[in-house]
Design an enzyme around this catalytic site. Structure first.
Site, PDB file in Angstrom:
ATOM      1  N   ASP A   1     -11.561   2.468   4.228  1.00 44.10           N
ATOM      2  CA  ASP A   1     -11.290   0.906   4.101  1.00 44.10           C
ATOM      3  C   ASP A   1     -12.877   0.569   3.597  1.00 44.10           C
ATOM      4  O   ASP A   1     -13.295   0.058   3.276  1.00 44.10           O
ATOM      5  CB  ASP A   1     -11.095   0.459   5.527  1.00 44.10           C
TER       6      ASP A   1
ATOM      7  N   GLN B   1      -4.906  -2.072   9.624  1.00 44.79           N
ATOM      8  CA  GLN B   1      -4.218  -2.635   9.278  1.00 44.79           C
ATOM      9  C   GLN B   1      -4.666  -4.153   9.979  1.00 44.79           C
ATOM     10  O   GLN B   1      -5.162  -4.525  11.311  1.00 44.79           O
ATOM     11  CB  GLN B   1      -3.068  -3.593   8.892  1.00 44.79           C
TER      12      GLN B   1
ATOM     13  N   LYS C   1       0.867  -0.976   0.008  1.00 43.28           N
ATOM     14  CA  LYS C   1       0.172   0.268   0.136  1.00 43.28           C
ATOM     15  C   LYS C   1       0.960   1.137  -0.029  1.00 43.28           C
ATOM     16  O   LYS C   1       1.010   1.925  -0.803  1.00 43.28           O
ATOM     17  CB  LYS C   1      -0.853   0.145   1.144  1.00 43.28           C
TER      18      LYS C   1
END
Ligand code: NDP
Length: 284
Positions: free
Chosen positions: A118, A95, A51
């Site tokens: 997200d 994460q 990422k």
């Protein structure tokens, strides 16, 4: 035909980079993504590294904040609160998975919905299901982009989604429904799975089981999207939930693993970060 997620995401990333390059003149700044990594899980470390690399390629400023796996829930929530209040931060990504002593739902709900790139926050999930403007979860969003990039007809088609997780199965089913497919969601308690998957014009599989979907479970000419990321017990390499070799002889289009859905997930995360930055700038 193989749907090459790497190629498609490459062209989207090039367009995103061009867009970001205009921001210093237009807004006097560029988007900023903060990724929080708790612990040293090798899978998570590799996702976070990917990422960060992609963000840098596109011109998105990014920081990975690493915390020990013994961090308390309170400390993690305090860090998120600090980032929520930092006007220079456009996207916050924690994460997953988190260590067991931390309540993931609580952590996700602590992220400001405006910075929830997200799109896992209950506010954004609700807005998705209410069909209101919101950030879309990255993997489902990427899957729809893959289908559209190959001009796959979605409207009126029979779509079967195998898997009903909050991050993939359910939201991809909703996006397919929003694109006017007729959608069936199958899961571990589904009876006669093969009969159901064989009905699918579009088959999306997100179960996390190595090569579980065999060629005889696929309707000839179907479009197959394989979300799974597993280790192949034969050779230790990455493989999907679909038996790719055999399935590619039956399907009209199929995504490989790796190189199918995965790159699109990261690209959509970048798009969400850019959108969050633009929304902030336009509010000013
Ligand atoms: P979850 O474990 O959260 O969900 C798995 C789903 O599959 C559940 O709904 C489960 O049913 C269903 N399932 C499990 N076994 C079967 C079976 N034998 N038959 C039918 N359904 C079954 O997984 P995720 O959705 O998070 O991830 C799925 C896969 O996708 C994983 O391999 C993951 O690594 C990968 N992934 C890839 C991404 C990418 O960008 N490429 C992003 C996210 C995930 P039930 O609800 O009944 O338990």
């Amino acid at each position: 035909m193989e749907i090459n997620g790497r190629e498609i995401s490459k062209s989207i990333k090039a367009k995103l980079a061009e867009k970001v390059a205009t921001f210093p003149e237009k807004y006097g700044s560029t988007p900023n993504l903060v990724v929080i990594l708790v612990g040293e899980d090798p899978g998570s470390v590799s996702y976070v590294t990917g990422k960060a690399k992609t963000a840098t390629e596109i011109g998105i400023r990014n920081t990975t904040i690493r915390r020990d796996e013994n961090i308390s829930e309170e400390e993690l929530l305090a860090l998120i609160d600090e980032l929520n209040h930092d006007d220079d931060v456009d996207g916050i990504l924690v994460q997953l998975p988190l260590p067991k002593h931390i309540d993931e739902d609580k952590v996700i709900a602590a992220i400001s919905p405006d910075k929830d790139v997200d799109a896992f926050h209950p506010y954004n999930v609700a807005r998705l299901w209410l069909k209101q403007p919101c950030s879309l979860p990255c993997t489902p969003k990427g899957i729809i982009k893959l289908l559209k990039s190959h001009n796959v007809l979605i409207e009126g088609q029979e779509a079967v989604v195998v898997g009903r997780s909050n991050i993939v199965g359910l939201p991809v089913a909703k996006l397919l429904l929003d694109n006017n497919a007729t959608v069936t969601v199958a899961h571990s308690r589904t009876k006669n799975l093969a009969e159901i998957t064989r009905r699918a014009d579009i088959l999306v599989v997100a179960i996390g089981k190595e090569r579980y979907i065999k060629a005889d479970m696929i309707k000839p000419g179907a479009v197959v999207i394989d979300v799974g990321v597993n280790r192949d017990s034969r050779n230790g390499k990455l493989c999907g939930d679909v038996d790719f070799e055999a399935a590619s002889k039956v399907a009209s289009h199929i995504t490989p693993v790796p190189g199918g859905v995965g790159p699109m997930t990261i690209t959509c995360l970048m798009e969400n970060t850019i959108d969050s930055f633009v929304r902030k700038m336009e509010r000013k």
